[in-house]
Write an enzyme that holds these catalytic residues in place. Structure first.
Site, short mmCIF file in Angstrom:
data_model
loop_
_atom_site.label_atom_id
_atom_site.label_comp_id
_atom_site.label_asym_id
_atom_site.label_seq_id
_atom_site.Cartn_x
_atom_site.Cartn_y
_atom_site.Cartn_z
CB THR A 102 -37.31 -12.82 -37.55
OG1 THR A 102 -36.04 -13.23 -37.07
CG2 THR A 102 -37.14 -11.98 -38.79
CE1 TYR A 135 -22.14 -4.06 -38.97
CE2 TYR A 135 -21.02 -4.05 -36.85
CZ TYR A 135 -21.16 -3.55 -38.13
OH TYR A 135 -20.34 -2.55 -38.58
CE1 TYR A 193 -34.25 -18.39 -36.72
CE2 TYR A 193 -34.66 -16.49 -35.32
CZ TYR A 193 -34.84 -17.16 -36.51
OH TYR A 193 -35.63 -16.60 -37.50
CE LYS A 213 -37.68 -19.89 -36.85
NZ LYS A 213 -38.26 -18.54 -36.64
CB ILE A 237 -40.46 -22.05 -35.13
CG1 ILE A 237 -40.17 -22.92 -33.90
CG2 ILE A 237 -40.87 -20.63 -34.72
CD1 ILE A 237 -39.04 -22.41 -33.03
NE ARG A 262 -34.75 -12.82 -40.87
CZ ARG A 262 -35.33 -11.77 -41.39
NH1 ARG A 262 -34.81 -10.57 -41.22
NH2 ARG A 262 -36.45 -11.89 -42.08
#
Length: 284
Positions: A45, A107, A133, A161, A201, A138
């Protein structure tokens, strides 16, 4: 022994007049490694991967491998078309890297069974360690604890993460000991490490990286009071690094240090004039 631990930097992608600034990318990578960070995560990102073509992402990876030992470099692999993701993953894995960082397909918002199948397909195809992740704000979907525990059984899935925002899940994963838990929320680095997490991270660790490393080392050595003092001093920086959409503030700070040009790709915008004043004051 953990596969991933310590402070990893979620690396920005420098631009100059619209193109990737490869000399700045290499300089920045060397600067961070010289400061003692455990490794770098490219094309996540913070690296504005969504604004890069696949060819550009591979070019970033190849440029970094000129400066960074493969065992200190993780590559982001993201998308919502499995065929395309697997094809890109094959290209990435032709390079000597430490692992891949893989989010849920954005999405689509699949079920937990769909997530198991998605990550299972990627892990089955992987020749390197996989870092899950979990970033629901997001992707639109959360990796639930049971799903994470099932994925942790796969021999290639070794770390997470953690941006899930659920401390109970974080604690459970740390207690399980099956995944290296790396926080992706910079404000939670101290807490996660103190609870037994392996590391972070972090985007904000671009700035004063040696202090982030020193804090992690203090915690590992049981010097919690010293680590707390360092983290408290870093708190204003961390807050400012996310005062506007990431990675704009971090890029502004790096530009103030002369490391990169303060440039992003649309739809990302540079830091506002008000924030720039606050950032300058923080570096002063």
């Amino acid at each position: 022994m953990p596969v991933f631990s310590g402070i990893w930097v979620a690396l920005v992608t420098p631009f100059n007049e619209g193109a990737i600034d490869f000399p700045a990318l290499r300089r920045l990578a060397r600067h961070l490694l010289d400061a003692g960070v455990s490794g770098l995560v490219a094309c996540g990102t913070t690296g504005e991967a969504a604004a890069l073509s696949k060819d550009e992402q591979l070019a970033v990876l190849d440029a970094l491998l000129d400066e960074v030992p493969g065992d200190q470099l993780v590559m982001g692999v993201a998308g919502n078309n499995l065929t395309e993701v697997l094809a890109f993953q094959r290209e990435v894995q032709r390079r000597p890297i430490a692992g891949v960082l893989v989010p849920a397909p954005y999405y689509i918002r699949p079920s937990q069974d769909g997530l198991l199948a998605w990550f299972g397909a990627i892990a089955d195809a992987s020749t390197v360690p996989v870092i899950l992740y979990d970033i629901p704000y997001r992707t639109g979907v959360r990796l639930e604890l049971d799903t994470l525990r099932q994925l942790a059984r796969h021999p290639r899935v070794v770390a997470i993460k953690d941006c899930g925002g659920n401390p109970e899940t974080t604690l459970a994963l740390i207690a399980d000991g099956e995944l290296d838990v790396l926080t992706g929320e910079d404000g939670q680095i101290f807490n996660t490490l103190c609870m037994g997490g392996r590391g972070a991270i972090a985007a904000s660790a671009h700035i004063h990286p040696q202090e982030f490393v020193r804090m992690a080392d203090c915690i590992a050595n049981g010097e919690l009071a010293a680590a707390r003092v360092i983290f408290q001093k870093l708190q204003p920086l961390i807050r400012l690094a996310f005062a506007e959409p990431n990675p704009a503030p971090v890029k502004s700070l790096l530009a103030m240090q002369g490391l990169i040009v303060d440039e992003l790709r649309l739809p990302m915008q540079r830091s506002s004039p008000t924030l720039l004043q606050r950032l300058r004051a923080e570096l002063a």
